[in-house]
Enzyme design. Sequence first.
Site, mmCIF file in Angstrom:
data_model
loop_
_atom_site.group_PDB
_atom_site.id
_atom_site.type_symbol
_atom_site.label_atom_id
_atom_site.label_comp_id
_atom_site.label_asym_id
_atom_site.label_seq_id
_atom_site.Cartn_x
_atom_site.Cartn_y
_atom_site.Cartn_z
ATOM 1 N N CYS A 107 0.834 -1.188 0.156
ATOM 2 C CA CYS A 107 0.052 -0.185 0.101
ATOM 3 C C CYS A 107 1.019 1.063 0.019
ATOM 4 C CB CYS A 107 -0.924 -0.038 1.233
ATOM 5 S SG CYS A 107 -0.081 -0.258 2.750
ATOM 6 N N SER A 108 0.965 2.033 1.073
ATOM 7 C CA SER A 108 1.812 3.189 1.060
ATOM 8 C C SER A 108 2.394 3.510 2.535
ATOM 9 C CB SER A 108 1.104 4.394 0.524
ATOM 10 O OG SER A 108 -0.300 4.564 1.415
ATOM 11 N N CYS A 109 2.540 2.571 3.332
ATOM 12 C CA CYS A 109 3.185 2.518 4.604
ATOM 13 C C CYS A 109 4.662 3.570 4.359
ATOM 14 C CB CYS A 109 3.486 1.371 5.218
ATOM 15 S SG CYS A 109 2.197 0.277 5.393
#
Length: 199
Positions: A107-109
């Site tokens: 995702c976009s951690c």
Amino acid sequence: MPHDHHDPDYDEMTARTRALETLLVEKGLIDPAAVDAIIETYSEKVGPKNGAAVVARAWTDPAFAGRLRENATAAIAELGFTGRQGEHMQAVFNEPGLHNMVVCTLCSCYPWPVLGLPPTWYKSPPYRARVVREPRAVLAEFGVALPAETEVRVWDSTAELRYLVIPERPAGTEGLDAEALAALVTRDAMIGTGLAVTP
């Protein structure tokens, strides 16, 4: 203040965001003061300026750099940079022959306290997929060319662990203070898609 969808002063995404904000405010669903507070937080209190301060301290204080390697979360907290998405941090140090890059393949951690909100490209499927398969090609698209013998390590961020790249200190910066050094550290350098700026 109402926003025009076709305001030429804004790009398409900004115009859409402002139009949505206006609609939500007019319907009483959000408080403009709360929106302003969030914007101020991410423009003034968290973000790449914090990360650059961490890097500059690591460049100038070997003891701090050691603590950063041992326990990045605690070392970063020494500078007052804590909060959501920064609870579990690891610093990875670039050095001659080794370059680190960060991605979140799922995702976009991203480490908000030291880098702010992630750039759009960090969240894009092409970046997330390609950087693990062809990191040098991705680096080239960011304008970074590394010697062939330099190892490139790609670190996959998760909700449990987020990474901060400590770029190599540029040559010729021995006389600079921490503030001047921090100005050489870009967001991309701390993700690994860039290098520290040479003065």
